[in-house]
Motif scaffolding. Structure first.
Motif, PDB file in Angstrom:
ATOM      1  N   TYR A 358     -31.033  12.451 -33.154  1.00  0.00           N
ATOM      2  CA  TYR A 358     -30.500  11.462 -34.094  1.00  0.00           C
ATOM      3  C   TYR A 358     -31.634  10.530 -34.512  1.00  0.00           C
ATOM      4  O   TYR A 358     -32.544  10.238 -33.735  1.00  0.00           O
ATOM      5  CB  TYR A 358     -29.381  10.638 -33.458  1.00  0.00           C
ATOM      6  CG  TYR A 358     -28.191  11.449 -33.016  1.00  0.00           C
ATOM      7  CD1 TYR A 358     -27.225  11.857 -33.931  1.00  0.00           C
ATOM      8  CD2 TYR A 358     -28.051  11.829 -31.683  1.00  0.00           C
ATOM      9  CE1 TYR A 358     -26.136  12.610 -33.520  1.00  0.00           C
ATOM     10  CE2 TYR A 358     -26.966  12.584 -31.262  1.00  0.00           C
ATOM     11  CZ  TYR A 358     -26.016  12.971 -32.191  1.00  0.00           C
ATOM     12  OH  TYR A 358     -24.942  13.721 -31.780  1.00  0.00           O
ATOM     13  N   ALA A 359     -31.554  10.024 -35.723  1.00  0.00           N
ATOM     14  CA  ALA A 359     -32.551   9.069 -36.207  1.00  0.00           C
ATOM     15  C   ALA A 359     -32.288   7.663 -35.677  1.00  0.00           C
ATOM     16  O   ALA A 359     -33.194   6.832 -35.682  1.00  0.00           O
ATOM     17  CB  ALA A 359     -32.564   9.049 -37.731  1.00  0.00           C
ATOM     18  N   ALA A 360     -31.070   7.375 -35.235  1.00  0.00           N
ATOM     19  CA  ALA A 360     -30.743   6.072 -34.662  1.00  0.00           C
ATOM     20  C   ALA A 360     -29.666   6.249 -33.600  1.00  0.00           C
ATOM     21  O   ALA A 360     -28.729   7.032 -33.783  1.00  0.00           O
ATOM     22  CB  ALA A 360     -30.269   5.096 -35.741  1.00  0.00           C
ATOM     23  N   TRP A 361     -29.807   5.516 -32.504  1.00  0.00           N
ATOM     24  CA  TRP A 361     -28.848   5.536 -31.400  1.00  0.00           C
ATOM     25  C   TRP A 361     -28.362   4.103 -31.166  1.00  0.00           C
ATOM     26  O   TRP A 361     -29.171   3.203 -30.915  1.00  0.00           O
ATOM     27  CB  TRP A 361     -29.487   6.034 -30.115  1.00  0.00           C
ATOM     28  CG  TRP A 361     -30.019   7.427 -30.137  1.00  0.00           C
ATOM     29  CD1 TRP A 361     -31.123   7.885 -30.786  1.00  0.00           C
ATOM     30  CD2 TRP A 361     -29.474   8.560 -29.441  1.00  0.00           C
ATOM     31  NE1 TRP A 361     -31.310   9.215 -30.548  1.00  0.00           N
ATOM     32  CE2 TRP A 361     -30.318   9.667 -29.728  1.00  0.00           C
ATOM     33  CE3 TRP A 361     -28.367   8.747 -28.611  1.00  0.00           C
ATOM     34  CZ2 TRP A 361     -30.084  10.934 -29.204  1.00  0.00           C
ATOM     35  CZ3 TRP A 361     -28.136  10.011 -28.091  1.00  0.00           C
ATOM     36  CH2 TRP A 361     -28.980  11.084 -28.385  1.00  0.00           C
ATOM     37  N   PHE A 362     -27.055   3.890 -31.241  1.00  0.00           N
ATOM     38  CA  PHE A 362     -26.475   2.571 -30.986  1.00  0.00           C
ATOM     39  C   PHE A 362     -25.490   2.660 -29.827  1.00  0.00           C
ATOM     40  O   PHE A 362     -24.895   3.720 -29.587  1.00  0.00           O
ATOM     41  CB  PHE A 362     -25.733   2.051 -32.220  1.00  0.00           C
ATOM     42  CG  PHE A 362     -26.601   1.776 -33.409  1.00  0.00           C
ATOM     43  CD1 PHE A 362     -27.220   0.544 -33.566  1.00  0.00           C
ATOM     44  CD2 PHE A 362     -26.801   2.750 -34.374  1.00  0.00           C
ATOM     45  CE1 PHE A 362     -28.026   0.297 -34.672  1.00  0.00           C
ATOM     46  CE2 PHE A 362     -27.605   2.512 -35.472  1.00  0.00           C
ATOM     47  CZ  PHE A 362     -28.214   1.284 -35.622  1.00  0.00           C
ATOM     48  N   GLY A 363     -25.305   1.542 -29.144  1.00  0.00           N
ATOM     49  CA  GLY A 363     -24.221   1.437 -28.181  1.00  0.00           C
ATOM     50  C   GLY A 363     -22.958   1.067 -28.931  1.00  0.00           C
ATOM     51  O   GLY A 363     -22.412   1.861 -29.691  1.00  0.00           O
ATOM     52  N   THR A 364     -22.499  -0.178 -28.760  1.00  0.00           N
ATOM     53  CA  THR A 364     -21.347  -0.673 -29.514  1.00  0.00           C
ATOM     54  C   THR A 364     -21.836  -1.358 -30.787  1.00  0.00           C
ATOM     55  O   THR A 364     -22.746  -2.183 -30.744  1.00  0.00           O
ATOM     56  CB  THR A 364     -20.520  -1.664 -28.676  1.00  0.00           C
ATOM     57  OG1 THR A 364     -19.957  -0.978 -27.562  1.00  0.00           O
ATOM     58  CG2 THR A 364     -19.389  -2.269 -29.503  1.00  0.00           C
ATOM     59  N   VAL A 365     -21.229  -1.008 -31.909  1.00  0.00           N
ATOM     60  CA  VAL A 365     -21.486  -1.678 -33.187  1.00  0.00           C
ATOM     61  C   VAL A 365     -20.224  -2.448 -33.528  1.00  0.00           C
ATOM     62  O   VAL A 365     -19.162  -1.857 -33.747  1.00  0.00           O
ATOM     63  CB  VAL A 365     -21.832  -0.682 -34.297  1.00  0.00           C
ATOM     64  CG1 VAL A 365     -21.977  -1.398 -35.630  1.00  0.00           C
ATOM     65  CG2 VAL A 365     -23.110   0.068 -33.952  1.00  0.00           C
ATOM     66  N   GLN A 366     -20.327  -3.760 -33.554  1.00  0.00           N
ATOM     67  CA  GLN A 366     -19.159  -4.630 -33.729  1.00  0.00           C
ATOM     68  C   GLN A 366     -19.230  -5.341 -35.068  1.00  0.00           C
ATOM     69  O   GLN A 366     -20.223  -5.991 -35.398  1.00  0.00           O
ATOM     70  CB  GLN A 366     -19.108  -5.652 -32.588  1.00  0.00           C
ATOM     71  CG  GLN A 366     -17.954  -6.647 -32.687  1.00  0.00           C
ATOM     72  CD  GLN A 366     -17.920  -7.580 -31.506  1.00  0.00           C
ATOM     73  OE1 GLN A 366     -17.618  -7.178 -30.390  1.00  0.00           O
ATOM     74  NE2 GLN A 366     -18.245  -8.845 -31.732  1.00  0.00           N
ATOM     75  N   ALA A 367     -18.180  -5.213 -35.845  1.00  0.00           N
ATOM     76  CA  ALA A 367     -18.130  -5.827 -37.168  1.00  0.00           C
ATOM     77  C   ALA A 367     -18.186  -7.352 -37.059  1.00  0.00           C
ATOM     78  O   ALA A 367     -17.738  -7.928 -36.061  1.00  0.00           O
ATOM     79  CB  ALA A 367     -16.848  -5.407 -37.884  1.00  0.00           C
ATOM     80  N   PRO A 368     -18.747  -8.000 -38.074  1.00  0.00           N
ATOM     81  CA  PRO A 368     -19.264  -7.399 -39.310  1.00  0.00           C
ATOM     82  C   PRO A 368     -20.725  -6.982 -39.163  1.00  0.00           C
ATOM     83  O   PRO A 368     -21.552  -7.755 -38.690  1.00  0.00           O
ATOM     84  CB  PRO A 368     -19.123  -8.527 -40.328  1.00  0.00           C
ATOM     85  CG  PRO A 368     -19.291  -9.784 -39.508  1.00  0.00           C
ATOM     86  CD  PRO A 368     -18.696  -9.480 -38.155  1.00  0.00           C
ATOM     87  N   VAL A 369     -21.019  -5.779 -39.554  1.00  0.00           N
ATOM     88  CA  VAL A 369     -22.378  -5.247 -39.564  1.00  0.00           C
ATOM     89  C   VAL A 369     -22.618  -4.592 -40.918  1.00  0.00           C
ATOM     90  O   VAL A 369     -21.766  -3.845 -41.402  1.00  0.00           O
ATOM     91  CB  VAL A 369     -22.601  -4.231 -38.426  1.00  0.00           C
ATOM     92  CG1 VAL A 369     -23.882  -3.449 -38.643  1.00  0.00           C
ATOM     93  CG2 VAL A 369     -22.646  -4.940 -37.079  1.00  0.00           C
ATOM     94  N   THR A 370     -23.765  -4.873 -41.508  1.00  0.00           N
ATOM     95  CA  THR A 370     -24.152  -4.234 -42.765  1.00  0.00           C
ATOM     96  C   THR A 370     -25.419  -3.435 -42.539  1.00  0.00           C
ATOM     97  O   THR A 370     -26.454  -3.990 -42.158  1.00  0.00           O
ATOM     98  CB  THR A 370     -24.391  -5.276 -43.867  1.00  0.00           C
ATOM     99  OG1 THR A 370     -23.175  -5.970 -44.142  1.00  0.00           O
ATOM    100  CG2 THR A 370     -24.873  -4.598 -45.145  1.00  0.00           C
ATOM    101  N   ILE A 371     -25.327  -2.137 -42.718  1.00  0.00           N
ATOM    102  CA  ILE A 371     -26.508  -1.268 -42.738  1.00  0.00           C
ATOM    103  C   ILE A 371     -26.393  -0.469 -44.036  1.00  0.00           C
ATOM    104  O   ILE A 371     -25.836   0.622 -44.073  1.00  0.00           O
ATOM    105  CB  ILE A 371     -26.566  -0.351 -41.508  1.00  0.00           C
ATOM    106  CG1 ILE A 371     -26.524  -1.176 -40.212  1.00  0.00           C
ATOM    107  CG2 ILE A 371     -27.836   0.498 -41.552  1.00  0.00           C
ATOM    108  CD1 ILE A 371     -26.547  -0.344 -38.950  1.00  0.00           C
ATOM    109  N   SER A 372     -26.885  -1.058 -45.107  1.00  0.00           N
ATOM    110  CA  SER A 372     -26.649  -0.493 -46.432  1.00  0.00           C
ATOM    111  C   SER A 372     -27.707   0.550 -46.777  1.00  0.00           C
ATOM    112  O   SER A 372     -28.690   0.733 -46.058  1.00  0.00           O
ATOM    113  CB  SER A 372     -26.630  -1.587 -47.493  1.00  0.00           C
ATOM    114  OG  SER A 372     -27.948  -2.010 -47.780  1.00  0.00           O
TER     115      SER A 372
END
Length: 656
Positions: A358-372
């Protein structure tokens, strides 16, 4: 004033004279005109030579003491060998000109510590007099030639696989920011050190402009005190650009809160990497650690060898605004000659077939998050082991986030959590919908009957069969009995031993796509048992619904090392078009049988399991009371009729 001191005051001429004795030095320094001091305390006044051979440590330390927290320190052009840490007592350090690149001589400190066993021993430690002090126009160069190709010389494979900071061999740091210091950096370069910039302070507010932070690690955020700014320049390293940890500080563990603007990342195996540096026991006890926060604008992740971002599973990323990646992959293998860009992990640390998953590995992504996608999306690698663009362990409040920059069609998400389920009582009631005993009438299953073998297809040479509960290697769970009944029909997937299969089943429609309601939420559930797994845990896509225009819903993933039944669910994700094709489960292990039961997709909410495309009950429905019956509507005339019983005969009565 003596001729010897006068010679040392000539800022543009290197002194060949012997250094002054400390008593004479201090006495003569007090006689220097205040205007000269204001221009900067010159290390050559104190005997520094700058030939790259002479040990200039004592001269730097004496010059620092003379700065007395009131003056800046000036480093004329030259190469200054330093063997011990320079403790800052200045209002900043400046060199002759911007380092620009390797072809510029400029002002360079050669950092070769006497204590080569100490970890993160800095060349310059900024602690005192560091509030808004400016450090600019010089280079700190260590003696180790760190390269991605030879990372196994400094990275232990076993600890690397555990994500521990102890994977790294001890090594020096370029510049450490400690205590309450809040310095400003301009046109600084570090190389040949384990860590270029060590963030180890308690107050944050550290700013970097047009610097080139490099080494084994460019920047190590050891203590996250927040409010960091990097504008222009580059952050890179033989292993990663920015290293994050998990050390407890000010009520939170690790991570970073940073603004990056117009910064070149990448040109390394990892752009941003997080490890466990606060102790494995502390990490295991902690419910979560911090991941990423802040604003990334024009931060370009170029030529990444393994991933742009690699965060820990327990990391929490929130309040992040990221306007694209400017992303590109490095080649997968090192060329025979030292030509071209190549930054992958060496095979000694990660086998070729497991690289660039994968090009990116995240744990928890909690809103609000912007990855445009403003500056470009992530791209799936063409490597043999590639599985997607990004992996997210847990996604919460996803309807309030913009994750388009991750290329959502190729994102794998292990678990989604909607805010609607945060209330425990409501969560419990929603779970009750799934149990036949509590919600006996099911919603229609939108898929073709999953208990009919011919409705399933498999790829990569896998064979399919149907078995019963007494034919599986692990007994079905009590939860399965409550939801599916005591003897469910189970799909058995047998791979060919070499390839990972995908199984799929189409939506129930005479002609595909199935035409549903655009914007209406979907729900899915099923149980799965794997009899073989890989180490480290094997991540796979699960619950993926394929829609129109390459729309994918519930592109989730799961991993485990226990041979047990897992209940997979997906809720609160809507189809943009309502046009649906099939439901599939991919990345099934290459060896060992996999068992799947209770596959169901419904509108709105998860309901009591049914294999049929209509409401269904597992037992008889009894209607009691005088005059009771069933009301049906004529499909042609739309008239309503009551069906009831009288003296053993069915009565049909038209309703008013």
């Amino acid at each position: 004033m003596s001729d010897k001191l006068t010679d040392n005051l000539r800022m543009n001429i290197g002194s060949k004279a012997d250094p002054l004795e400390p008593e004479e030095l201090n006495s003569n320094f007090m006689k220097i005109d205040e205007s000269l001091k204001d221009q900067g305390v010159n290390v050559k006044w104190f005997g520094a030579v700058g030939d790259g051979i002479t040990d200039d440590t004592a001269a730097f330390q004496a010059a620092m003491q003379a700065c007395d927290k009131r003056y800046r320190l000036f480093i004329p052009a030259g190469d200054y060998l330093v063997r011990q840490t320079i403790e800052n007592h200045s209002r900043g350090i400046f060199g002759v000109a911007s380092y620009v690149d390797g072809a510029q001589a400029g002002s360079r400190i050669i950092w070769d510590p006497e204590d080569n066993e100490a970890d993160l021993l800095p060349c310059i430690r900024i602690q005192d007099a560091g509030i808004h002090a400016v450090f600019e126009d010089f280079t700190v160069s260590g003696k180790t030639s760190y390269t991605p190709k030879n990372l196994a010389n400094w990275v232990d494979k076993e600890r690397f696989e555990q994500g521990l900071y102890e994977m790294f061999s001890p090594g020096p740091a370029g510049i450490e920011i400690a205590g309450r210091a809040q310095p400003i950096f301009r046109n600084i370069r570090t190389l040949g050190v384990k860590v270029g910039q060590l963030l180890n302070s308690t107050n944050g507010h550290i700013y970097s402009y047009d610097c080139n932070w490099g080494g084994l690690v460019g920047v190590y955020c050891r203590i996250n005190s927040g409010d960091y700014l990097y504008q222009g320049g580059m952050i890179t390293g033989a292993f990663c650009g920015i290293l994050l940890g998990t050390i407890l500080h000010a009520g939170h563990r690790g991570g970073i809160e940073v603004n990056l603007h117009r910064v070149h990342m990448g040109f390394a195996p990892y752009g941003i990497y997080q490890c466990i540096d606060g102790g494995l026991d502390d990490y295991n006890r902690a419910p979560s650690v911090l991941g990423l926060r802040g604003i990334f604008t024009n931060a370009q992740f170029e030529q990444c060898g393994e991933a742009a971002i690699k965060l820990l599973t327990k990391s929490l990323t929130s309040n992040l605004r990221m306007f694209g990646f400017g992303f590109s992959w490095s080649v997968l293998d090192y060329p025979p000659e030292h030509s071209g860009w190549a930054y992958p992990l060496p095979d000694t640390l990660k086998p070729r077939e497991e690289k660039q998953q994968y090009a990116a590995w995240f744990g928890t992504v909690q809103a609000p998050v912007t990855i445009s996608e403003h500056l470009g999306k992530l791209r799936r690698s063409s490597a043999p082991g590639a599985r997607g663009t990004a992996f997210i362990d847990t996604l919460t409040g996803y309807q309030a986030s913009d994750l388009s920059g991750l290329e959502m069609a190729d994102v794998v998400i292990r678990r989604k959590v909607s805010s609607i389920y945060r209330n425990e009582d409501l969560h419990t009631r929603m779970m009750e919908r799934e149990h036949r005993a509590l919600m006996p009438v099911s919603a229609p299953n939108l898929l073709r009957n999953p208990e009919v073998l011919s409705n399933w297809t498999a790829t990569n040479g896998a064979s399919l069969s149907l078995v019963r509960a007494d034919q599986v290697p692990v007994p079905i769970s009590n939860e399965m009995k409550q939801i599916l009944g005591s003897d469910p029909v189970i799909l058995k997937v047998t791979p060919d031993g070499d390839r990972s299969p995908t199984v799929s089943i189409k939506f129930n429609a005479d002609r595909l796509p199935y035409r549903g309601d655009a914007g209406r939420n979907l729900a899915m559930q099923y149980f799965i048992l794997e009899t073989e797994y890989e180490t480290p845990p094997y991540y796979k896509t699960i619950g993926r619904i394929s829609g129109e225009n390459h729309e994918y819903i519930f592109n989730d993933a799961s991993s485990w090392q226990n041979k047990e039944w897992k209940h997979q669910r997906g809720r609160e994700i809507a189809s943009k078009t309502g046009l649906l094709y099939d439901f599939s489960i991919g990345f099934i292990p290459k060896s060992g049988d996999t068992y799947i039961a209770g596959v169901m997709v419904t509108w709105d909410h998860i309901g009591s399991y049914s294999p049929y495309p209509h409401s269904y009950m597992t037992s008889s429905l009894e209607i009691g009371g005088q005059g009771s019956g069933v009301i049906l509507t004529d499909s042609v005339t739309q008239e309503r009729y009551l069906l009831s019983m009288a003296n053993g005969n069915i009565q049909i009565t038209k309703m008013n």
